[in-house]
Design a protein around this motif. Structure first.
Motif, PDB file in Angstrom:
ATOM      1  N   GLU A 132       0.835  -1.206   0.000  1.00 18.19           N
ATOM      2  CA  GLU A 132       0.000   0.000   0.000  1.00 18.19           C
ATOM      3  C   GLU A 132       0.867   1.253   0.000  1.00 18.19           C
ATOM      4  OE1 GLU A 132      -4.041   1.251   2.195  1.00 18.19           O
ATOM      5  OE2 GLU A 132      -2.386   0.754   3.545  1.00 18.19           O
ATOM      6  N   ARG A 133       0.526   2.161  -0.881  1.00 16.65           N
ATOM      7  CA  ARG A 133       1.250   3.423  -0.989  1.00 16.65           C
ATOM      8  C   ARG A 133       0.287   4.576  -0.743  1.00 16.65           C
ATOM      9  NH1 ARG A 133       3.136  -0.136  -4.793  1.00 16.65           N
ATOM     10  NH2 ARG A 133       5.385  -0.436  -4.836  1.00 16.65           N
ATOM     11  N   VAL A 134       0.560   5.322   0.299  1.00 17.91           N
ATOM     12  CA  VAL A 134      -0.215   6.516   0.604  1.00 17.91           C
ATOM     13  C   VAL A 134       0.721   7.701   0.378  1.00 17.91           C
ATOM     14  CG1 VAL A 134      -1.460   7.771   2.402  1.00 17.91           C
ATOM     15  CG2 VAL A 134      -1.636   5.278   2.280  1.00 17.91           C
ATOM     16  N   GLY A 178       3.022  10.706   0.537  1.00 16.87           N
ATOM     17  CA  GLY A 178       3.653  11.354   1.674  1.00 16.87           C
ATOM     18  C   GLY A 178       3.982  10.447   2.837  1.00 16.87           C
ATOM     19  N   ARG A 179       3.716   9.156   2.688  1.00 17.25           N
ATOM     20  CA  ARG A 179       3.997   8.200   3.772  1.00 17.25           C
ATOM     21  C   ARG A 179       4.768   7.010   3.209  1.00 17.25           C
ATOM     22  NH1 ARG A 179      -1.384   7.241   7.056  1.00 17.25           N
ATOM     23  NH2 ARG A 179       0.094   6.715   8.663  1.00 17.25           N
ATOM     24  N   PRO A 180       5.527   6.315   4.049  1.00 19.46           N
ATOM     25  CA  PRO A 180       6.257   5.125   3.571  1.00 19.46           C
ATOM     26  C   PRO A 180       5.283   4.021   3.141  1.00 19.46           C
ATOM     27  CG  PRO A 180       7.023   5.794   5.760  1.00 19.46           C
ATOM     28  CD  PRO A 180       5.812   6.614   5.446  1.00 19.46           C
ATOM     29  N   ARG A 181       5.729   3.205   2.210  1.00 20.42           N
ATOM     30  CA  ARG A 181       4.941   2.056   1.751  1.00 20.42           C
ATOM     31  C   ARG A 181       4.716   1.107   2.927  1.00 20.42           C
ATOM     32  NH1 ARG A 181       7.479  -2.469  -2.122  1.00 20.42           N
ATOM     33  NH2 ARG A 181       8.649  -2.731  -0.231  1.00 20.42           N
ATOM     34  N   VAL A 182       3.522   0.527   2.989  1.00 20.60           N
ATOM     35  CA  VAL A 182       3.170  -0.420   4.038  1.00 20.60           C
ATOM     36  C   VAL A 182       2.759  -1.730   3.380  1.00 20.60           C
ATOM     37  CG1 VAL A 182       1.549  -0.928   5.913  1.00 20.60           C
ATOM     38  CG2 VAL A 182       2.402   1.405   5.597  1.00 20.60           C
TER      39      VAL A 182
END
Length: 124
Positions: free
Chosen positions: A40-42, A44-48
């Motif tokens: 998952e890529r959001v 402004g946030r690191p990939r989870v």
């Protein structure tokens, strides 16, 4: 309801399948991915790495659309997967029999015929 370990058991039971080292799960046959955990890529946030969602190879856009429209509580997609023969599968929405069917179908679409000739009865 199934989880990442169920995906692992089902995928590794299929001939010629290898698991690629990753932070989640990633299964391939003849170097072709057929099911892996959703990165998952959001913005402004690191990939989870999501272990509750699997990316599943479906073969073509028609199959993808049929799954998305027919079972929106089970399957979904994101803009990053537009135009690709992949759907996102909510693992908590399927049972083991359905998971086996979906993963085996994905494997059958990716396994080369030269390897499939050695295997009888898988996914038929």
């Amino acid at each position: 309801m199934v989880d990442a370990e169920d995906v692992r058991r089902v995928a590794l039971a299929l001939p010629h399948t290898v698991e690629v080292p990753s932070d989640g799960f990633d299964f391939r046959v003849a170097d072709k991915g057929f099911v892996w955990s959703y990165p998952e890529r959001v913005p402004g946030r690191p990939r989870v790495i999501r272990l509750d969602i699997a990316v599943l190879y479906v073969g073509d856009e028609a199959e993808k659309q049929a799954l998305l429209l027919g079972e929106p509580d089970v399957f979904f997609t994101t803009p990053g997967y537009e135009g690709l023969p992949l759907v996102l599968l909510r693992l908590g929405q399927v049972d083991l029999a359905r998971l086996d069917e979906l993963v085996t179908d994905a494997w059958r679409m990716r396994v080369p015929e030269t390897l499939l000739g050695d295997v009888q009865g898988v996914g038929t």
